[in-house]
Design a protein around this motif. Sequence first.
Motif, PDB file in Angstrom:
ATOM      1  N   SER A  35       0.806  -1.219   0.000  1.00 49.09           N
ATOM      2  CA  SER A  35       0.000   0.000   0.000  1.00 49.09           C
ATOM      3  C   SER A  35       0.842   1.272   0.000  1.00 49.09           C
ATOM      4  O   SER A  35       0.302   2.375  -0.101  1.00 49.09           O
ATOM      5  CB  SER A  35      -0.930   0.014   1.213  1.00 49.09           C
ATOM      6  N   SER A  36       2.161   1.132   0.100  1.00 54.00           N
ATOM      7  CA  SER A  36       3.051   2.288   0.154  1.00 54.00           C
ATOM      8  C   SER A  36       3.838   2.411  -1.153  1.00 54.00           C
ATOM      9  O   SER A  36       4.670   1.556  -1.459  1.00 54.00           O
ATOM     10  CB  SER A  36       4.029   2.155   1.327  1.00 54.00           C
ATOM     11  N   PRO A  37       3.619   3.475  -1.932  1.00 55.47           N
ATOM     12  CA  PRO A  37       4.409   3.666  -3.153  1.00 55.47           C
ATOM     13  C   PRO A  37       5.910   3.755  -2.876  1.00 55.47           C
ATOM     14  O   PRO A  37       6.718   3.311  -3.690  1.00 55.47           O
ATOM     15  CB  PRO A  37       3.870   4.986  -3.721  1.00 55.47           C
ATOM     16  N   MET A  38       6.285   4.306  -1.727  1.00 55.40           N
ATOM     17  CA  MET A  38       7.697   4.396  -1.383  1.00 55.40           C
ATOM     18  C   MET A  38       8.301   3.018  -1.187  1.00 55.40           C
ATOM     19  O   MET A  38       9.402   2.719  -1.664  1.00 55.40           O
ATOM     20  CB  MET A  38       7.885   5.239  -0.121  1.00 55.40           C
ATOM     21  N   ALA A  54       5.781   8.662 -10.567  1.00 51.35           N
ATOM     22  CA  ALA A  54       4.583   9.487 -10.736  1.00 51.35           C
ATOM     23  C   ALA A  54       3.552   9.145  -9.669  1.00 51.35           C
ATOM     24  O   ALA A  54       2.905  10.030  -9.095  1.00 51.35           O
ATOM     25  CB  ALA A  54       3.996   9.275 -12.125  1.00 51.35           C
ATOM     26  N   VAL A  55       3.394   7.859  -9.363  1.00 53.01           N
ATOM     27  CA  VAL A  55       2.475   7.431  -8.305  1.00 53.01           C
ATOM     28  C   VAL A  55       2.960   7.943  -6.954  1.00 53.01           C
ATOM     29  O   VAL A  55       2.164   8.366  -6.106  1.00 53.01           O
ATOM     30  CB  VAL A  55       2.348   5.899  -8.292  1.00 53.01           C
ATOM     31  N   LEU A  56       4.276   7.917  -6.761  1.00 53.60           N
ATOM     32  CA  LEU A  56       4.854   8.400  -5.507  1.00 53.60           C
ATOM     33  C   LEU A  56       4.515   9.874  -5.285  1.00 53.60           C
ATOM     34  O   LEU A  56       4.124  10.274  -4.181  1.00 53.60           O
ATOM     35  CB  LEU A  56       6.369   8.207  -5.540  1.00 53.60           C
ATOM     36  N   LEU A  57       4.648  10.699  -6.332  1.00 51.09           N
ATOM     37  CA  LEU A  57       4.329  12.117  -6.204  1.00 51.09           C
ATOM     38  C   LEU A  57       2.832  12.325  -5.988  1.00 51.09           C
ATOM     39  O   LEU A  57       2.416  13.118  -5.141  1.00 51.09           O
ATOM     40  CB  LEU A  57       4.771  12.874  -7.460  1.00 51.09           C
ATOM     41  N   ALA A  58       2.011  11.615  -6.760  1.00 52.51           N
ATOM     42  CA  ALA A  58       0.569  11.810  -6.677  1.00 52.51           C
ATOM     43  C   ALA A  58      -0.003  11.336  -5.349  1.00 52.51           C
ATOM     44  O   ALA A  58      -1.104  11.761  -4.964  1.00 52.51           O
ATOM     45  CB  ALA A  58      -0.118  11.080  -7.827  1.00 52.51           C
ATOM     46  N   ASP A  59       0.706  10.478  -4.636  1.00 54.63           N
ATOM     47  CA  ASP A  59       0.214   9.947  -3.368  1.00 54.63           C
ATOM     48  C   ASP A  59       0.495  10.888  -2.196  1.00 54.63           C
ATOM     49  O   ASP A  59       0.215  10.553  -1.056  1.00 54.63           O
ATOM     50  CB  ASP A  59       0.850   8.580  -3.092  1.00 54.63           C
ATOM     51  N   THR A  60       1.047  12.057  -2.468  1.00 49.42           N
ATOM     52  CA  THR A  60       1.312  13.045  -1.421  1.00 49.42           C
ATOM     53  C   THR A  60       0.137  14.013  -1.319  1.00 49.42           C
ATOM     54  O   THR A  60      -0.799  13.975  -2.107  1.00 49.42           O
ATOM     55  CB  THR A  60       2.591  13.840  -1.729  1.00 49.42           C
ATOM     56  N   ALA A  61       0.214  14.925  -0.339  1.00 48.56           N
ATOM     57  CA  ALA A  61      -0.817  15.946  -0.168  1.00 48.56           C
ATOM     58  C   ALA A  61      -0.509  17.210  -0.962  1.00 48.56           C
ATOM     59  O   ALA A  61      -1.280  18.175  -0.895  1.00 48.56           O
ATOM     60  CB  ALA A  61      -0.952  16.302   1.321  1.00 48.56           C
ATOM     61  N   VAL A  62       0.585  17.229  -1.712  1.00 48.12           N
ATOM     62  CA  VAL A  62       0.950  18.401  -2.509  1.00 48.12           C
ATOM     63  C   VAL A  62      -0.107  18.590  -3.601  1.00 48.12           C
ATOM     64  O   VAL A  62      -0.301  17.710  -4.440  1.00 48.12           O
ATOM     65  CB  VAL A  62       2.348  18.219  -3.129  1.00 48.12           C
TER      66      VAL A  62
END
Length: 304
Positions: free
Chosen positions: A93-96, A145-153
Amino acid sequence: MVPEAPFRSYYGQPVVKQPIWHEPHMPTYLYLGGMSGAASAMAAAARLTGHERLELAARTAAFAGGTAGAAFLVAELGRPMRFLNMLRVFKPSSPMSVGSWTLAAQGGLTSVAMGSAVTGVLPVVGDAATLASGLSGVAMATYTAVLLADTAVPAWHEAMRELPFLFAGSALASAGAAVMLTTPRALAGPARAAAVAGAVTEVVAGEVMERRLGMLGEPYRKGRAGTLMRASRALTLGGGLLATVAGRSRTLTALSGLAITAGALCTRFGVLEAGRVSAKDPKYTVVPQRDRLDAGHPAAVPGR
């Protein structure tokens, strides 16, 4: 009637925390990792279709990109042990977490494939590693891209639909450019085609993303990020056009490859800067929230 209150945050401070990633470490890693992943997919395709010289160039690009990208990531983290610590667990569940294991698999497979190609030892194992890296490469080209999109930014999270296509297209264009530059021109036709296809995908995805985001597309159009994204679009389109007419011209091929590479780097730096701008200005967090509430679409609550 009481007028609608303007948006504001406490003392004008940002609502979400800005990304603390550094330049040039993180955007360069995003470029190199994507290029390595797409090059691995190209190497696997070349192995299956019998393009041996193209396969060697793609193997080399995948290994070089993965190795250099890992070095930039470690520099971003500060200590190598921080990357190793991320491999202590695997959390789907964690992109990181998924990304860390993808990078580890990609690095190992491309090293085996390249080592076999250089030494001639265990060619069957090298070929198997090349084919396997084609699978890990697809994930490598898009997981960031998934890693960035999964943030609150805001500028990243709201762009979750287009960012994977933007990064995938940029990665394919980058890999095509790298392989095109290191393959005899008479044999580089598939690499040129990949570079053109990736360039078109990158430009179209970027345009669609900025238009769909509306106000949240402003960080991609203004300031330093806007300059970088416009430069990326011009360089990528120019490089793609040159690739279609380069033929066997050494000069045009070199200019095309360099332009596409520069465009891909500008994309990564521009996306990072746009994210910072959107996190810093509270309006990009507050106004979209109010718009969703007014439209009857509040943010999802975890657990419901």
